[in-house]
Design a protein around this motif. Structure first.
Motif, PDB file in Angstrom:
ATOM      1  N   GLU A  67       0.823  -1.209   0.000  1.00 32.36           N
ATOM      2  CA  GLU A  67       0.000   0.000   0.000  1.00 32.36           C
ATOM      3  C   GLU A  67       0.859   1.262   0.000  1.00 32.36           C
ATOM      4  O   GLU A  67       0.543   2.240  -0.674  1.00 32.36           O
ATOM      5  N   ARG A  68       1.966   1.216   0.741  1.00 35.19           N
ATOM      6  CA  ARG A  68       2.786   2.420   0.892  1.00 35.19           C
ATOM      7  C   ARG A  68       3.858   2.554  -0.196  1.00 35.19           C
ATOM      8  O   ARG A  68       4.106   3.650  -0.713  1.00 35.19           O
ATOM      9  N   PHE A  69       4.488   1.422  -0.580  1.00 38.19           N
ATOM     10  CA  PHE A  69       5.650   1.505  -1.460  1.00 38.19           C
ATOM     11  C   PHE A  69       5.555   0.676  -2.737  1.00 38.19           C
ATOM     12  O   PHE A  69       6.294   0.918  -3.685  1.00 38.19           O
ATOM     13  N   GLY A  70       4.721  -0.375  -2.736  1.00 36.97           N
ATOM     14  CA  GLY A  70       4.705  -1.299  -3.866  1.00 36.97           C
ATOM     15  C   GLY A  70       5.406  -2.606  -3.526  1.00 36.97           C
ATOM     16  O   GLY A  70       5.569  -2.947  -2.354  1.00 36.97           O
ATOM     17  N   PRO A  71       5.838  -3.365  -4.522  1.00 36.66           N
ATOM     18  CA  PRO A  71       6.447  -4.668  -4.281  1.00 36.66           C
ATOM     19  C   PRO A  71       7.704  -4.585  -3.418  1.00 36.66           C
ATOM     20  O   PRO A  71       8.447  -3.595  -3.460  1.00 36.66           O
ATOM     21  N   LEU A  72       7.952  -5.642  -2.665  1.00 40.51           N
ATOM     22  CA  LEU A  72       9.106  -5.698  -1.768  1.00 40.51           C
ATOM     23  C   LEU A  72      10.330  -6.224  -2.512  1.00 40.51           C
ATOM     24  O   LEU A  72      10.240  -7.181  -3.289  1.00 40.51           O
ATOM     25  N   ASP A  73      11.484  -5.612  -2.231  1.00 45.97           N
ATOM     26  CA  ASP A  73      12.742  -6.032  -2.848  1.00 45.97           C
ATOM     27  C   ASP A  73      13.738  -6.612  -1.853  1.00 45.97           C
ATOM     28  O   ASP A  73      14.564  -7.450  -2.216  1.00 45.97           O
ATOM     29  N   VAL A  74      13.689  -6.133  -0.612  1.00 47.36           N
ATOM     30  CA  VAL A  74      14.691  -6.516   0.391  1.00 47.36           C
ATOM     31  C   VAL A  74      13.986  -6.857   1.701  1.00 47.36           C
ATOM     32  O   VAL A  74      13.200  -6.046   2.215  1.00 47.36           O
ATOM     33  N   LEU A  75      14.274  -8.024   2.241  1.00 50.93           N
ATOM     34  CA  LEU A  75      13.750  -8.429   3.545  1.00 50.93           C
ATOM     35  C   LEU A  75      14.917  -8.618   4.494  1.00 50.93           C
ATOM     36  O   LEU A  75      15.854  -9.372   4.193  1.00 50.93           O
ATOM     37  N   VAL A  76      14.860  -7.956   5.651  1.00 51.73           N
ATOM     38  CA  VAL A  76      15.877  -8.121   6.685  1.00 51.73           C
ATOM     39  C   VAL A  76      15.208  -8.708   7.925  1.00 51.73           C
ATOM     40  O   VAL A  76      14.423  -8.033   8.606  1.00 51.73           O
ATOM     41  N   ASN A  77      15.490  -9.966   8.193  1.00 53.13           N
ATOM     42  CA  ASN A  77      14.975 -10.649   9.376  1.00 53.13           C
ATOM     43  C   ASN A  77      15.923 -10.358  10.541  1.00 53.13           C
ATOM     44  O   ASN A  77      16.966 -10.987  10.685  1.00 53.13           O
ATOM     45  N   ASN A  78      15.523  -9.412  11.367  1.00 53.49           N
ATOM     46  CA  ASN A  78      16.413  -8.963  12.439  1.00 53.49           C
ATOM     47  C   ASN A  78      15.821  -9.122  13.833  1.00 53.49           C
ATOM     48  O   ASN A  78      16.562  -9.207  14.803  1.00 53.49           O
ATOM     49  N   ALA A  79      14.503  -9.157  13.967  1.00 50.96           N
ATOM     50  CA  ALA A  79      13.867  -9.164  15.290  1.00 50.96           C
ATOM     51  C   ALA A  79      14.375 -10.330  16.133  1.00 50.96           C
ATOM     52  O   ALA A  79      14.549 -11.449  15.635  1.00 50.96           O
ATOM     53  N   GLY A  80      14.599 -10.062  17.404  1.00 50.65           N
ATOM     54  CA  GLY A  80      15.083 -11.124  18.284  1.00 50.65           C
ATOM     55  C   GLY A  80      14.871 -10.785  19.742  1.00 50.65           C
ATOM     56  O   GLY A  80      14.521  -9.655  20.102  1.00 50.65           O
ATOM     57  N   ILE A  81      15.070 -11.790  20.581  1.00 49.17           N
ATOM     58  CA  ILE A  81      15.021 -11.613  22.030  1.00 49.17           C
ATOM     59  C   ILE A  81      16.238 -12.322  22.614  1.00 49.17           C
ATOM     60  O   ILE A  81      16.723 -13.311  22.056  1.00 49.17           O
ATOM     61  N   ILE A  82      16.744 -11.804  23.716  1.00 46.77           N
ATOM     62  CA  ILE A  82      17.900 -12.400  24.384  1.00 46.77           C
ATOM     63  C   ILE A  82      17.488 -12.798  25.795  1.00 46.77           C
ATOM     64  O   ILE A  82      16.997 -11.965  26.568  1.00 46.77           O
ATOM     65  N   GLN A  83      17.675 -14.062  26.117  1.00 46.14           N
ATOM     66  CA  GLN A  83      17.387 -14.590  27.455  1.00 46.14           C
ATOM     67  C   GLN A  83      18.695 -15.147  28.014  1.00 46.14           C
ATOM     68  O   GLN A  83      19.316 -16.005  27.393  1.00 46.14           O
ATOM     69  N   VAL A  84      19.083 -14.659  29.179  1.00 47.95           N
ATOM     70  CA  VAL A  84      20.380 -15.002  29.756  1.00 47.95           C
ATOM     71  C   VAL A  84      20.164 -15.723  31.083  1.00 47.95           C
ATOM     72  O   VAL A  84      19.470 -15.218  31.965  1.00 47.95           O
ATOM     73  N   GLY A  85      20.776 -16.908  31.212  1.00 53.86           N
ATOM     74  CA  GLY A  85      20.678 -17.628  32.474  1.00 53.86           C
ATOM     75  C   GLY A  85      21.037 -19.092  32.303  1.00 53.86           C
ATOM     76  O   GLY A  85      21.103 -19.607  31.185  1.00 53.86           O
ATOM     77  N   PRO A  86      21.272 -19.803  33.408  1.00 57.44           N
ATOM     78  CA  PRO A  86      21.636 -21.217  33.338  1.00 57.44           C
ATOM     79  C   PRO A  86      20.439 -22.096  33.007  1.00 57.44           C
ATOM     80  O   PRO A  86      19.281 -21.698  33.209  1.00 57.44           O
ATOM     81  N   LEU A  87      20.708 -23.279  32.515  1.00 57.22           N
ATOM     82  CA  LEU A  87      19.647 -24.202  32.122  1.00 57.22           C
ATOM     83  C   LEU A  87      18.666 -24.461  33.257  1.00 57.22           C
ATOM     84  O   LEU A  87      17.453 -24.558  33.033  1.00 57.22           O
ATOM     85  N   ASP A  88      19.159 -24.566  34.489  1.00 55.29           N
ATOM     86  CA  ASP A  88      18.289 -24.884  35.625  1.00 55.29           C
ATOM     87  C   ASP A  88      17.264 -23.794  35.913  1.00 55.29           C
ATOM     88  O   ASP A  88      16.292 -24.035  36.635  1.00 55.29           O
ATOM     89  N   ALA A  89      17.457 -22.614  35.377  1.00 55.12           N
ATOM     90  CA  ALA A  89      16.515 -21.516  35.608  1.00 55.12           C
ATOM     91  C   ALA A  89      15.583 -21.293  34.418  1.00 55.12           C
ATOM     92  O   ALA A  89      14.740 -20.406  34.459  1.00 55.12           O
ATOM     93  N   LEU A  90      15.729 -22.101  33.369  1.00 58.62           N
ATOM     94  CA  LEU A  90      14.941 -21.921  32.163  1.00 58.62           C
ATOM     95  C   LEU A  90      13.729 -22.833  32.139  1.00 58.62           C
ATOM     96  O   LEU A  90      13.702 -23.880  32.795  1.00 58.62           O
ATOM     97  N   ARG A  91      12.727 -22.455  31.352  1.00 57.99           N
ATOM     98  CA  ARG A  91      11.509 -23.234  31.183  1.00 57.99           C
ATOM     99  C   ARG A  91      11.304 -23.532  29.703  1.00 57.99           C
ATOM    100  O   ARG A  91      11.868 -22.863  28.833  1.00 57.99           O
TER     101      ARG A  91
END
Length: 321
Positions: A83-107
């Motif tokens: 709607e805004r620009f027309g056909p897409l030429d470039v896709l950048v898959n960047n979204a992410g999350i970072i979870q920090v901790g030992p295995l025993d604290a993870l679910r």
């Protein structure tokens, strides 16, 4: 003599996770080379600020607040781009999350959230955009994985698992699309000074986990300037490079993993044992901005990272109780 036209000039790009950090910088770099850019992130307020910031710099940008893990996200995003620009030429898959901790604290839910955000969402979005990318005859897919997608860094297991999957998909996609005109670049960054320590989630003993992660993500010898990283990513994509490994430490690690996997595994095991335990009462999902207030880490140790957080629109850390 007139400089050659940049490959992305006049092209339309979609960058996920682009309200802050590396995604914002990649979007800005694409716009500086003449691309029209659709921004995407979950937080509408942060996204609005990012759009205004880039527009003030002269960029041709639009934005859509969108949770990319929702099944309808690819169609919503593509409709907005068309709607805004027309056909897409470039896709950048960047979204992410970072979870920090030992295995025993993870679910299990931590692993599912990481896979949904950093593997299944990019998978769905890439498949949905392929008709546009193929039709133009010169499409580009950039997947920002991590050196953690090649080397299993300790205390980052959900992140590592999802980034391994993302890197495998991206590298396989390049082989599958050979001859179609669509190029695929897999990016494997090491630590970058984006202020990511303020946006991460910490498990187990949040203050202790924040201490080592924030210090490493801010150290000048271990981490890389994020603006330089964004320039390198756009340059690699424009040149159709299959892979880009960022930071000297990451390059050394990747080479060591390839040449001496057993030795690398032993070193990683030693590093894991040196990191904090889960403790007697592990905590779960503490935001980095809160974990900072529980850490004994001196402020000077994260000065470069905190400065990057401020510059690149990350959450601000709480340095007091």
């Amino acid at each position: 003599m007139t400089a050659p036209r940049h490959r992305f000039a006049g092209r339309t790009a979609l960058v996920t996770g682009s309200s802050r950090g590396l995604g914002l910088l990649v979007a800005r770099e694409l716009a500086r080379h003449g691309a029209r850019v659709m921004l995407c992130a979950r937080d509408p307020d942060a996204l609005g600020r990012a759009e205004r910031r880039l527009r003030d710099e002269g960029a041709d940008v639009a934005s859509l607040s969108c949770d990319i893990t929702r099944p309808d996200a690819p169609r919503r995003l593509l409709d907005a781009v068309h709607e805004r620009f027309g056909p897409l030429d470039v896709l950048v898959n960047n979204a992410g999350i970072i979870q920090v901790g030992p295995l025993d604290a993870l679910r299990e839910e931590d692993f599912r959230q990481a896979m949904d955000t950093m593997y299944f969402a990019p998978l769905r979005l890439t498949l949905a955009t392929l008709p546009d990318l193929r039709a133009g005859g010169d499409g580009t897919v950039v997947t920002v994985s991590s050196v953690g997608g090649r080397i299993p860094a300790p205390h980052l297991l959900p992140y590592v698992a999802a980034k391994f999957a993302a890197a495998g998909f991206s590298q396989g996609l390049r082989a599958e699309l050979a001859g179609t005109g669509v190029s695929v670049t897999t990016v494997l960054p090491g630590l970058m000074r984006t202020g990511s320590h303020t946006a991460a989630r910490f498990h187990g003993r949040p203050g202790a986990e924040y201490g080592w992660f924030a210090a490493a993500a801010s150290a000048p010898l271990l981490s890389m300037d994020a603006e330089r990283a964004a320039r390198a990513i756009v340059r690699a994509a424009a040149r159709r490079r299959p892979e880009l490994v960022l930071t000297p430490a990451a390059k050394i690690g990747v080479r060591a993993q390839g040449l001496a996997p057993a030795t690398t595994a032993r070193l990683l095991a030693l590093a894991a044992r040196a990191l904090p335990s889960a403790g007697d009462a592990p905590r779960h999902g503490v935001p980095g901005a809160d974990a900072a207030g529980q850490s004994a880490l001196p402020s000077w140790a994260t000065a470069l990272g905190d400065r990057a957080a401020h510059r690149f629109a990350q959450p601000r850390p709480h340095t007091g109780p």
